[in-house]
Design an enzyme around this catalytic site. Structure first.
Site, PDB file in Angstrom:
ATOM      1  N   HIS A 121       0.829  -1.216   0.000  1.00 39.87           N
ATOM      2  CA  HIS A 121       0.000   0.000   0.000  1.00 39.87           C
ATOM      3  C   HIS A 121       0.860   1.263   0.000  1.00 39.87           C
ATOM      4  O   HIS A 121       1.991   1.255   0.505  1.00 39.87           O
ATOM      5  CB  HIS A 121      -0.912   0.013   1.229  1.00 39.87           C
ATOM      6  CG  HIS A 121      -1.957  -1.052   1.222  1.00 39.87           C
ATOM      7  ND1 HIS A 121      -3.005  -1.077   2.108  1.00 39.87           N
ATOM      8  CD2 HIS A 121      -2.125  -2.139   0.412  1.00 39.87           C
ATOM      9  CE1 HIS A 121      -3.777  -2.124   1.862  1.00 39.87           C
ATOM     10  NE2 HIS A 121      -3.259  -2.788   0.837  1.00 39.87           N
ATOM     11  N   GLU A 168       0.835   4.228   1.643  1.00 40.76           N
ATOM     12  CA  GLU A 168       1.324   4.813   2.904  1.00 40.76           C
ATOM     13  C   GLU A 168       2.376   3.926   3.544  1.00 40.76           C
ATOM     14  O   GLU A 168       3.413   4.406   4.029  1.00 40.76           O
ATOM     15  CB  GLU A 168       0.152   5.011   3.886  1.00 40.76           C
ATOM     16  CG  GLU A 168      -1.021   5.800   3.339  1.00 40.76           C
ATOM     17  CD  GLU A 168      -2.102   4.887   2.754  1.00 40.76           C
ATOM     18  OE1 GLU A 168      -1.750   3.930   2.009  1.00 40.76           O
ATOM     19  OE2 GLU A 168      -3.286   5.122   3.024  1.00 40.76           O
ATOM     20  N   CYS A 203      -6.216   2.270   5.400  1.00 39.72           N
ATOM     21  CA  CYS A 203      -6.782   0.979   5.797  1.00 39.72           C
ATOM     22  C   CYS A 203      -6.264   0.629   7.200  1.00 39.72           C
ATOM     23  O   CYS A 203      -5.435   1.358   7.759  1.00 39.72           O
ATOM     24  CB  CYS A 203      -6.366  -0.078   4.781  1.00 39.72           C
ATOM     25  SG  CYS A 203      -4.619  -0.527   4.940  1.00 39.72           S
TER      26      CYS A 203
HETATM   27 ZN   LIG Z   1      -3.320   0.546   3.412  1.00 34.07          ZN
END
Ligand SMILES: [Zn+2]
Length: 206
Positions: free
Chosen positions: A58, A60, A86
């Protein structure tokens, strides 16, 4: 308009568009210091050839794993992400020492910023979190819905798209129109810059 949005959002969207171009989930992130200088950018790399674990690549988390923690006061940094973090990225940001978080869009599927208020561990960290929403959310959810339409076309569950549609039907509707003409694929193949894509999508909403 692209020219009017804050520079860290432009940097994060450029990463999101690059993620789209590589077939990954179109989410980007940028990290700024107190003066607004951009220190790092990264993107979701779930479909890039050298990614080992595609499920957790992901934006981040990828960015924060590259952050040199000796840069100084980590609490003074601000993380901009085109989509609400998330569970993994929320946790990664907090564990990395980030206290200022900005998201362009809500994620009605797996966004977890509510933890900042409801979960004692996060609440104690006193996170400064805000959503940008408006134009940047509309464009983000349109591009991401387009990617979800492609995913559903390949036989995947529509559960994410359904959540997007319930939250922001106008973005999913624009994505369906673009997807029917494979317009974003065409722009990606043509090497169209993120800013041009941003303004084209925005123009669909009058
Ligand atoms: Zn994430």
């Amino acid at each position: 308009m692209w020219k009017d949005i804050f520079a860290p959002w432009r940097a994060a969207f450029e990463e999101a568009w690059e993620a789209f171009r590589t077939g990954s989930v179109p989410i980007g992130a940028a990290l700024c210091d107190e003066s607004g200088a951009i220190l790092l950018c990264d993107r979701n790399r779930s479909n890039e050839a050298d990614t080992v674990n595609r499920r957790i690549s992901h934006a981040e988390a990828n960015l924060l794993r590259r952050l040199d923690t000796s840069v100084g006061d980590l609490h003074s940094l601000t993380l901009y992400t085109t989509m609400e973090p998330c569970p993994m990225c929320m946790g990664t940001a907090v564990m990395a020492g980030i206290r200022h978080l900005r998201s362009a869009a809500r994620d009605p599927y797996c966004g977890m910023v509510h933890l900042a208020e409801t979960e004692p561990y996060y609440a104690e960290k006193r996170l400064d979190f805000t959503f940008e929403l408006g134009e940047v959310e509309l464009v983000q959810l349109t591009v991401q819905s387009y990617r979800e339409l492609r995913y559903v076309d390949s036989g995947a569950s529509p559960k994410v798209l359904d959540k997007f549609e319930a939250y922001m039907p106008e973005a999913v509707s624009a994505a369906r129109e673009l997807y029917a003409a494979k317009e974003l694929d065409r722009l990606a193949e043509a090497g169209t810059a993120a800013g041009e894509v941003f303004d084209r999508i925005l123009a669909m909403f009058g």
